[in-house]
Design a protein around this motif. Structure first.
Motif, PDB file in Angstrom:
ATOM      1  N   VAL A  11       1.096  -1.071  -0.212  1.00 16.00           N
ATOM      2  CA  VAL A  11      -0.058   0.141   0.181  1.00 16.00           C
ATOM      3  C   VAL A  11       0.640   1.589  -0.173  1.00 16.00           C
ATOM      4  O   VAL A  11       0.359   2.081  -0.615  1.00 16.00           O
ATOM      5  N   THR A  14       2.361   1.873  -3.602  1.00 14.86           N
ATOM      6  CA  THR A  14       2.070   2.406  -4.148  1.00 14.86           C
ATOM      7  C   THR A  14       0.923   3.373  -4.172  1.00 14.86           C
ATOM      8  O   THR A  14       1.093   4.747  -5.235  1.00 14.86           O
ATOM      9  N   GLY A  15       1.103   3.772  -2.931  1.00 15.39           N
ATOM     10  CA  GLY A  15       0.805   5.292  -2.787  1.00 15.39           C
ATOM     11  C   GLY A  15       1.860   5.993  -3.102  1.00 15.39           C
ATOM     12  O   GLY A  15       1.823   7.298  -3.286  1.00 15.39           O
ATOM     13  N   LYS A  18       2.113   6.577  -7.266  1.00 14.40           N
ATOM     14  CA  LYS A  18       0.943   7.782  -7.029  1.00 14.40           C
ATOM     15  C   LYS A  18       1.262   8.595  -6.938  1.00 14.40           C
ATOM     16  O   LYS A  18       1.182   9.567  -8.103  1.00 14.40           O
ATOM     17  N   SER A  34     -16.593   8.113  -2.492  1.00 15.15           N
ATOM     18  CA  SER A  34     -16.025   7.731  -4.302  1.00 15.15           C
ATOM     19  C   SER A  34     -17.644   7.615  -4.998  1.00 15.15           C
ATOM     20  O   SER A  34     -18.824   7.559  -4.371  1.00 15.15           O
ATOM     21  N   ARG A 215      -9.578   2.857  -8.038  1.00 17.33           N
ATOM     22  CA  ARG A 215      -9.558   1.842  -6.918  1.00 17.33           C
ATOM     23  C   ARG A 215     -10.450   2.508  -6.220  1.00 17.33           C
ATOM     24  O   ARG A 215     -10.686   3.515  -5.089  1.00 17.33           O
ATOM     25  N   ASN A 217     -13.109   4.069  -3.267  1.00 13.27           N
ATOM     26  CA  ASN A 217     -12.469   4.391  -1.797  1.00 13.27           C
ATOM     27  C   ASN A 217     -10.962   4.603  -1.908  1.00 13.27           C
ATOM     28  O   ASN A 217     -10.448   4.883  -0.147  1.00 13.27           O
ATOM     29  N   GLU A 218     -10.679   4.710  -2.949  1.00 12.15           N
ATOM     30  CA  GLU A 218      -8.642   4.593  -3.011  1.00 12.15           C
ATOM     31  C   GLU A 218      -8.216   5.861  -3.814  1.00 12.15           C
ATOM     32  O   GLU A 218      -8.466   6.595  -3.177  1.00 12.15           O
ATOM     33  N   ASP A 241      -7.801  11.660  -4.436  1.00  9.36           N
ATOM     34  CA  ASP A 241      -7.115  11.285  -4.598  1.00  9.36           C
ATOM     35  C   ASP A 241      -8.728  11.027  -3.204  1.00  9.36           C
ATOM     36  O   ASP A 241      -9.041  11.400  -2.435  1.00  9.36           O
ATOM     37  N   THR A 243     -10.084  10.812  -0.057  1.00  3.60           N
ATOM     38  CA  THR A 243     -10.113  11.185   1.746  1.00  3.60           C
ATOM     39  C   THR A 243     -11.272  11.612   2.044  1.00  3.60           C
ATOM     40  O   THR A 243     -11.756  12.786   1.472  1.00  3.60           O
TER      41      THR A 243
END
Length: 531
Positions: A11, A14-15, A18, A34, A215, A217-218, A241, A243
């Motif tokens: 994670v 990946t973050g 990004k 989302s 993705r 909720n991401e 993003d 959040t």
């Protein structure tokens, strides 16, 4: 022990990837939720609109954010027949659809695309009508299924809308954020492949950005649309993003993990203003926050009860504790910015004595218990819905009404709303154009009760007639008279209680330039860039 650690590292990688990609070639936009879909036609969610309408798609017409005038977009010009029943629009030449790994368009924008877009919603026998649920809240709440007789092409570059009756707000409707244009060629390809729902979940449009990855909720990743007719975006990619908590969005903005932050809480604005590395954009908003009362459920079917609740709410407290300096009291659904606003309506002040007397007249001298549904998080029209509900609970307790706050995710709330299983809803509305009809019809018309956004479930033939008569003529004086009467009627019947109109705010890093905050909702990133 190993698996959780490995997952955490993945994670983190990946973050970081990004963030590194965006810092070099684009922007990261911290948003509050989302999307339900990537087709705004089948949703009534503001988050969905923000993630799809202006990033992925275009409309036939646009509203100038400064003058509120209608301007050409996918249509370069239009002609209205003398009887007001036929609209002929000429399409812009050379408009390209997105090229993606899963779709390569063979042609540019065609009248077939516009015809398909509206036929899907109009024709219940259309092969795409029931795809992705078959619900078109905005379309039906405006009564467009009854207004539009048919849509057909007049050659590859012209499209004709035939109406059943004149409607002075129709062009404004074509400029709505919901009035996007889809690709008929892509729809045909997905249907042949047996995957028609991908039209809405893996979108293809003509907008400034194309869909790359989502993705849940991401994050959402968009890429620049080369050759975009409105001028190519200055950034190569845009990342949303996701959040939900405004405190985390602000933290990411402060650390540089995000370049832009949506809907900062009103209480955060002073912090943002004090930080030289941050910038705050403010725009007047065409919106309203309201408390909708289910008028088909006792005791809210009694007008005295609705009037009592309205008389008990202290809006000044809401402005101070929730909006700070970012809102103004609402005594009408329409904000003062609207040309249809009735300035003669009396400002509503809390009157507990009157509220108690009204409850007594309605047979509820001892009060009663009720629930209010509240969406979590902040919205452009309400910075803190939960705190708003808590303040209203305190107000109603003073007249013997016990308010229980029920906070659930939107899909669950939406299911209850569809079945009419609720007492009240704390919600709001963001208009997509300057026409008053865009407030009144979606929120309070009879047509919007079952298939739209009329959460008060209030149906008044007299109110509908005022709206219908108002759009039968382009004469401004006649339309104003009807909208003034409509606001007076709502002030008496109180199917929903307007609370506040909010300023639109957006926070960003100071080196980000070219952002455009729309008064109707959404942010335009076409010209956004890092200096």
């Amino acid at each position: 022990m190993f698996k959780p650690l490995l997952l955490g590292l993945l994670v983190l990688v990946t973050g970081c990837q990004k963030q590194d990609d965006a810092s070099r070639t684009g922007l990261i936009y911290c948003t509050e939720g989302s999307p339900q879909t990537f087709n705004p036609q089948i949703s009534n969610s503001g988050v969905t609109l923000d993630a799809s309408s202006r990033t992925l798609y275009d409309r036939l017409l646009e509203v100038n954010p400064n003058t509120l005038a209608l301007e050409p977009a996918l249509a370069t010009d239009w002609h209205i027949s003398e009887d007001g029943l036929t609209y002929t629009l000429t399409l812009r030449k050379g408009v390209t659809f997105h090229h993606t790994p899963w779709f390569k368009p063979s042609r540019t924008l065609h009248a077939d695309d516009v015809v398909f877009t509206y036929a899907r919603q109009l024709d219940e026998q259309h092969p795409y009508h029931n795809v992705s649920g078959g619900e078109y809240p905005y379309f039906y709440s405006l009564g467009l299924d009854q207004l539009i007789k048919r849509v057909h092409k007049k050659g590859p570059g012209q499209v004709v809308f035939e109406l059943n009756r004149p409607d002075a707000s129709f062009l404004a409707t074509l400029a709505s954020d919901y009035a996007i244009v889809l690709s008929a060629e892509y729809a045909s390809q997905m249907q042949q492949a047996g995957t028609p729902a991908l039209l809405d979940s893996r979108p293809i449009g003509t907008g400034p950005f194309s869909f790359k990855e989502y993705r849940h909720n991401e994050f959402i990743r968009y890429l620049r649309h080369p050759g975009y007719w409105g001028g190519e975006a200055k950034i190569e990619q845009l990342i949303y993003d996701i959040t939900p908590k405004s405190s985390k969005r602000l933290a990411k903005l402060l650390t540089g993990e995000c370049d832009v932050m949506s809907t900062p809480a009103a209480s955060q604005l002073s912090v943002i203003k004090q930080k030289p590395e941050l910038s705050l954009s403010v725009q007047s908003g065409m919106n309203v926050a309201f408390l909708a009362l289910n008028t088909r459920k006792p005791p809210f079917n009694k007008v005295q009860v609705r009037q009592a609740i309205a008389s008990a709410i202290n809006i000044d407290n809401l402005l101070q504790a929730v909006y700070f300096e970012t809102g103004q009291a609402a005594n009408s659904l329409l904000p003062p910015l609207s040309w249809g606003y009735n300035p003669s309506l009396p400002m509503r002040k809390p009157d507990l004595q009157r509220a108690r007397q009204l409850l007594k007249e309605a047979g509820f001298e001892q009060g009663f218990e009720m629930q209010v549904l509240v969406q979590p998080g902040s919205r452009p029209y309400n910075p803190d819905a939960l705190k708003t509900a808590q303040l209203i609970r305190n107000d109603l307790a003073r007249i013997g009404i016990k308010l229980k706050i029920v906070q659930q995710e939107w899909p669950i709330t939406q299911a209850r709303l569809a079945k009419g299983q609720y007492d009240s809803l704390l919600s709001g509305w963001i208009a997509d154009n300057a026409d008053p009809d865009n407030f009144f019809r979606p929120l309070l018309s009879c047509a919007a009760v079952e298939r739209g956004n009329n959460y008060s479930r209030w149906c008044s033939p007299a109110f509908d007639q005022l709206l219908d008569d108002a759009v039968t003529t382009p004469q401004l004086a006649f339309r104003l008279r009807n909208y003034y009467y409509a606001q007076t009627l709502l002030n008496e019947q109180v199917p929903l209680i307007p609370l506040a109109h909010a300023l639109r705010t957006l926070a960003s890093r100071s080196d980000i330039q070219g952002l455009s905050l729309m008064p109707f909702g959404g942010t335009v990133f076409n010209q956004a860039h890092r200096e």
